[in-house]
Scaffold this active site. Structure first.
Site, PDB file in Angstrom:
ATOM      1  N   ASP A  67       2.739   4.117  11.495  1.00 38.93           N
ATOM      2  CA  ASP A  67       1.697   5.086  11.147  1.00 38.93           C
ATOM      3  C   ASP A  67       0.819   5.447  12.341  1.00 38.93           C
ATOM      4  O   ASP A  67       0.873   4.803  13.390  1.00 38.93           O
ATOM      5  CB  ASP A  67       0.833   4.553   9.989  1.00 38.93           C
ATOM      6  CG  ASP A  67       0.552   3.058  10.101  1.00 38.93           C
ATOM      7  OD1 ASP A  67       0.658   2.511  11.208  1.00 38.93           O
ATOM      8  OD2 ASP A  67       0.235   2.429   9.078  1.00 38.93           O
ATOM      9  N   ASP A 136      -5.914  -4.463   0.265  1.00 37.87           N
ATOM     10  CA  ASP A 136      -5.652  -3.814  -1.033  1.00 37.87           C
ATOM     11  C   ASP A 136      -4.152  -3.745  -1.346  1.00 37.87           C
ATOM     12  O   ASP A 136      -3.734  -3.032  -2.253  1.00 37.87           O
ATOM     13  CB  ASP A 136      -6.285  -2.409  -1.073  1.00 37.87           C
ATOM     14  CG  ASP A 136      -5.688  -1.441  -0.045  1.00 37.87           C
ATOM     15  OD1 ASP A 136      -4.752  -1.838   0.699  1.00 37.87           O
ATOM     16  OD2 ASP A 136      -6.148  -0.291   0.015  1.00 37.87           O
ATOM     17  N   HIS A 138      -1.697  -2.659   0.642  1.00 38.19           N
ATOM     18  CA  HIS A 138      -0.889  -1.572   1.220  1.00 38.19           C
ATOM     19  C   HIS A 138       0.078  -2.078   2.287  1.00 38.19           C
ATOM     20  O   HIS A 138      -0.186  -3.071   2.955  1.00 38.19           O
ATOM     21  CB  HIS A 138      -1.772  -0.439   1.780  1.00 38.19           C
ATOM     22  CG  HIS A 138      -2.588  -0.767   2.991  1.00 38.19           C
ATOM     23  ND1 HIS A 138      -3.918  -0.424   3.128  1.00 38.19           N
ATOM     24  CD2 HIS A 138      -2.280  -1.396   4.166  1.00 38.19           C
ATOM     25  CE1 HIS A 138      -4.366  -0.806   4.299  1.00 38.19           C
ATOM     26  NE2 HIS A 138      -3.397  -1.409   4.953  1.00 38.19           N
ATOM     27  N   GLU A 143      -1.472   3.467   0.266  1.00 43.05           N
ATOM     28  CA  GLU A 143      -2.576   2.912  -0.511  1.00 43.05           C
ATOM     29  C   GLU A 143      -2.220   2.835  -1.999  1.00 43.05           C
ATOM     30  O   GLU A 143      -1.242   3.454  -2.437  1.00 43.05           O
ATOM     31  CB  GLU A 143      -3.812   3.802  -0.305  1.00 43.05           C
ATOM     32  CG  GLU A 143      -4.290   3.887   1.134  1.00 43.05           C
ATOM     33  CD  GLU A 143      -5.003   2.616   1.616  1.00 43.05           C
ATOM     34  OE1 GLU A 143      -4.638   1.503   1.203  1.00 43.05           O
ATOM     35  OE2 GLU A 143      -5.935   2.764   2.437  1.00 43.05           O
TER      36      GLU A 143
HETATM   37  C1  F6R Z   1      -0.634  -0.853  10.626  1.00 46.87           C
HETATM   38  C2  F6R Z   1      -0.379  -0.820   9.220  1.00 46.87           C
HETATM   39  C3  F6R Z   1      -1.262  -1.469   8.215  1.00 46.87           C
HETATM   40  C4  F6R Z   1      -1.729  -2.868   8.629  1.00 46.87           C
HETATM   41  C5  F6R Z   1      -2.660  -3.452   7.580  1.00 46.87           C
HETATM   42  C6  F6R Z   1      -3.213  -4.795   7.987  1.00 46.87           C
HETATM   43  O1  F6R Z   1       0.376  -0.169  11.355  1.00 46.87           O
HETATM   44  O2  F6R Z   1       0.581  -0.219   8.861  1.00 46.87           O
HETATM   45  O3  F6R Z   1      -0.582  -1.557   6.990  1.00 46.87           O
HETATM   46  O4  F6R Z   1      -0.618  -3.689   8.796  1.00 46.87           O
HETATM   47  O5  F6R Z   1      -3.715  -2.576   7.351  1.00 46.87           O
HETATM   48  O6  F6R Z   1      -4.029  -4.642   9.093  1.00 46.87           O
HETATM   49  P1  F6R Z   1      -4.553  -5.930   9.891  1.00 46.87           P
HETATM   50  O7  F6R Z   1      -3.358  -6.577  10.492  1.00 46.87           O
HETATM   51  O8  F6R Z   1      -5.461  -5.360  10.952  1.00 46.87           O
HETATM   52  O9  F6R Z   1      -5.244  -6.789   8.907  1.00 46.87           O
END
Ligand code: F6R
Length: 259
Positions: A67, A136, A138, A143
């Site tokens: 992303d 959450d 995701h 989301e």
């Molecule tokens: C990032 C992504 C997100 C993160 C998730 C956890 O490329 O796709 O799904 O993996 O938000 O983020 P952290 O590791 O910062 O807790």
């Protein structure tokens, strides 16, 4: 789904990195799907260590990231392209032309997303997809309320994700976190031949429970991995703390991995 429960995130990151190193050694032209965020940083450092020790080469590996924020150029220090360059690509011998991150400044974002899907398909699909998990539930930026069949598209971040990401990356400034992103879809992710999801800390315990033991539901998009036949969840004890069968998963995965 295999759940690997380790004492620490260092241990989990080292085992996950070893899995990727072994796969690249076996197939030097591996296609990787990569994630950003705080979680994979230790694993990326372990992968870089293996390159430095000349145990493996990424010269012919190709990568596609999950992303990117809408509105951020790849040179912006909070963009995911910048993150990947700093945390992995500059530390391994991958050719930068073989690395792909969605363009957050694309004039036609939907066209950008469709082209990304085509590129992945032309490369033969993703062999190993690295994932983190949002508090959450995701995966990528899919989301709650996102179809489990979704494809790469423009997505809208929840207030809780904006808060989490502001705390970790934008010096607490929520109004600086873009509200939209380009993200691989859940359906796109689940087409990878293997998925490796990392989750550390008690803040991820509820999401991990939803992913592993909850119903398969668009309310926790990580739960779609229950339908994948080669999904590995690497957690520390805190992230695994809400799993009913955590001891069983830990024993089974340790036995399978011989650790
Ligand atoms: C990032 C992504 C997100 C993160 C998730 C956890 O490329 O796709 O799904 O993996 O938000 O983020 P952290 O590791 O910062 O807790």
């Amino acid at each position: 789904m295999e759940v690997v429960v380790c004492k620490t995130k260092e241990e989990a990151s080292a085992i996950a990195a070893a899995m990727i190193t072994a796969a690249v050694k076996k197939n030097p032209k591996l296609v990787l799907g990569l994630a950003t965020g705080s979680t994979p940083v230790l694993m990326y450092a372990e992968m870089a260590k293996a390159v430095k020790a000349k145990k493996v080469s990424y010269k012919h590996v190709k990568s596609w990231n999950l992303d990117e924020y809408v509105g951020l150029a790849g040179t912006h220090d909070q963009s995911y392209r910048y993150f990947m360059n700093k945390n992995l690509f500059e530390k391994i011998d991958i050719q930068i032309k073989n690395t792909h991150v969605l363009n957050g400044l694309a004039k036609d974002p939907e066209k950008e997303c469709a082209a990304y899907e085509t590129q992945i398909r032309r490369a033969g699909g993703i062999d190993i997809q690295v994932l983190g998990i949002g508090s959450d539930g995701h995966i990528a930026f899919n989301e709650p309320g996102t179809s489990l069949n979704s494809r790469t598209s423009v997505v809208y971040l929840t207030p809780s994700t904006i808060k989490d990401n502001a705390r970790l990356f934008f010096k607490g400034k929520e109004d600086e976190v873009p509200t939209r992103a380009l993200s691989m879809g859940v359906g796109t992710i689940c087409e990878a031949r293997k998925c490796i999801l990392l989750a550390f800390g008690k803040g991820k315990a509820e999401a991990v429970k939803g992913c592993v033991e909850g119903p398969v539901s668009q309310f926790c998009t990580a739960s779609a991995l229950q339908m994948h036949n080669d999904a590995w969840i690497f957690c520390d004890e805190a992230a695994a703390s809400k799993l009913k069968l955590r001891k069983y998963y830990a024993w089974r995965s340790a036995t399978k991995l011989g650790i």
